[in-house]
Design a protein around this motif. Structure first.
Motif, PDB file in Angstrom:
ATOM      1  N   ARG A 181       0.860  -1.088  -0.092  1.00 47.02           N
ATOM      2  CA  ARG A 181       0.002   0.003   0.104  1.00 47.02           C
ATOM      3  C   ARG A 181       0.687   1.249  -0.152  1.00 47.02           C
ATOM      4  NH1 ARG A 181      -4.659  -0.541   4.488  1.00 47.02           N
ATOM      5  NH2 ARG A 181      -4.960   1.705   3.606  1.00 47.02           N
ATOM      6  N   PRO A 182       0.626   2.282  -0.656  1.00 45.83           N
ATOM      7  CA  PRO A 182       1.354   3.537  -0.875  1.00 45.83           C
ATOM      8  C   PRO A 182       1.307   4.197   0.439  1.00 45.83           C
ATOM      9  CG  PRO A 182      -0.565   3.772  -1.997  1.00 45.83           C
ATOM     10  CD  PRO A 182      -0.772   2.207  -1.746  1.00 45.83           C
ATOM     11  N   VAL A 183       0.242   4.600   0.999  1.00 42.66           N
ATOM     12  CA  VAL A 183       0.193   5.638   2.093  1.00 42.66           C
ATOM     13  C   VAL A 183      -0.443   4.790   3.131  1.00 42.66           C
ATOM     14  CG1 VAL A 183      -0.491   7.838   2.820  1.00 42.66           C
ATOM     15  CG2 VAL A 183       0.301   7.650   0.434  1.00 42.66           C
ATOM     16  N   LEU A 184       0.063   4.941   4.249  1.00 43.74           N
ATOM     17  CA  LEU A 184      -0.637   4.460   5.540  1.00 43.74           C
ATOM     18  C   LEU A 184      -0.301   5.429   6.919  1.00 43.74           C
ATOM     19  CD1 LEU A 184       0.879   0.586   5.545  1.00 43.74           C
ATOM     20  CD2 LEU A 184      -1.505   1.381   5.259  1.00 43.74           C
ATOM     21  N   LEU A 185      -1.344   5.709   7.324  1.00 44.82           N
ATOM     22  CA  LEU A 185      -1.638   6.574   8.545  1.00 44.82           C
ATOM     23  C   LEU A 185      -1.763   5.686  10.078  1.00 44.82           C
ATOM     24  CD1 LEU A 185      -1.306   9.554   9.631  1.00 44.82           C
ATOM     25  CD2 LEU A 185      -3.985   9.429   9.327  1.00 44.82           C
ATOM     26  N   GLY A 186      -0.981   5.956  10.886  1.00 45.15           N
ATOM     27  CA  GLY A 186      -1.441   5.488  12.230  1.00 45.15           C
ATOM     28  C   GLY A 186      -0.732   5.788  13.411  1.00 45.15           C
ATOM     29  N   PHE A 187      -0.631   5.432  14.287  1.00 44.39           N
ATOM     30  CA  PHE A 187      -0.049   5.746  15.585  1.00 44.39           C
ATOM     31  C   PHE A 187       1.096   4.869  16.256  1.00 44.39           C
ATOM     32  CE2 PHE A 187      -3.857   3.735  16.922  1.00 44.39           C
ATOM     33  CZ  PHE A 187      -3.636   3.035  17.804  1.00 44.39           C
ATOM     34  N   ARG A 188       1.767   5.258  17.144  1.00 48.95           N
ATOM     35  CA  ARG A 188       2.805   4.500  17.679  1.00 48.95           C
ATOM     36  C   ARG A 188       3.139   4.577  19.342  1.00 48.95           C
ATOM     37  NH1 ARG A 188       8.499   4.929  18.750  1.00 48.95           N
ATOM     38  NH2 ARG A 188       9.562   2.697  18.573  1.00 48.95           N
TER      39      ARG A 188
END
Length: 268
Positions: free
Chosen positions: A80-87
């Motif tokens: 997948r080209p773009v992924l948004l998340g948290f860490r």
């Protein structure tokens, strides 16, 4: 004539009575082979009423499906080209540098946002983060052969901005990353006390407002959305502001932060 007429009847009765062994060995083996492994979980199967077969088949299908789904999700996650998340992260820290003896291992923790973008090269991506982090450092040093002790603490709230270039080993689901780690101090509290009476009141240990360093990531892709990673960071700039520091014990010190954190990331 009676014997001639009765011969076909006797032959038919003999065949009927012995039809269980008339089949040749080859045909028997073929029949047996055709029934082995033909259970498909349907009610029409001859093993449908066998609970042991049914249970084993269900486990087999579940394992195969689960493994296939995991591999497919991992492949999709890498592609997948773009992924948004948290860490979220937690770990330990210490200081290296000139006159950094006496600083003990501290702790830290934080949580933040991250973005994963493919760079147009297979399995290579850019992963910038913005993490709100808390750090604590402690210092204790015996002076003059134990006549008195110097003690200090530093508590910092800081924004960390790692910018990591990551290479992902798709078939093994591991990745390695290397990049910059920037730190922007939001707020902090510090104190320095000497039991020798030279500093009867707590003096602040003045810290700088910015850090610059390098970061190394080693991680594993648990599923398409979940990652775990171990990160080490080494700062090249001193956390101590020598211009404003008042405690003479730190006048000639250079405090370079080294930190190790274990993180859990979720991308969507």
């Amino acid at each position: 004539m009676a014997v001639a007429l009765s011969t076909p009847v006797l032959a038919q009765e003999t065949f009927d009575n012995n039809d269980e062994w008339v089949s040749t060995p080859e045909s028997t083996e073929a029949t047996a082979d055709s029934t082995v492994g033909t259970y498909d979980g349907s009610s029409d199967s001859e093993f449908a009423d066998d609970e042991e077969y049914a249970s084993a088949y269900a486990r087999y299908k579940s394992q195969i499906t689960k493994k296939t789904d995991i591999e497919r999700q991992r492949a999709e996650g890498f592609a997948r080209p773009v992924l948004l998340g948290f860490r979220g992260q937690g770990g330990i820290n210490t200081f290296f540098g000139e006159n950094s003896d006496g600083w003990r291992v501290g702790f830290q923790g934080g949580i933040g946002l991250m973005l994963k973008m493919n760079l147009g090269i297979k399995n290579v991506s850019l992963v910038p983060e913005l993490t709100f982090n808390y750090r604590r450092y402690t210092y204790e040093m015996e002076m003059a052969d134990g006549l008195y002790t110097n003690e200090a603490t530093i508590n910092i709230f800081i924004f960390e901005i790692p910018i990591i270039v990551r290479y992902e080993f798709e078939n093994q689901n591991f990745y390695v990353g290397l990049g910059l780690n920037l730190g922007l101090k939001l707020n902090g509290r510090s104190s320095f006390i000497s039991s020798g009476g030279k500093h009867p009141n707590p003096d602040p240990v003045m810290t700088s407002g910015m850090e610059v360093g390098a970061a190394l990531d080693l991680g594993y892709m648990v599923s398409r959305n979940t990652y775990i990673n171990l990160r080490t960071s080494q700062c090249f700039t001193s956390l101590l502001n020598k211009t404003l520091v008042e405690a003479s014990a730190f006048k000639n010190s250079t405090l370079l932060t080294f930190q190790t954190t274990l993180g859990l990331s979720f991308l969507f």
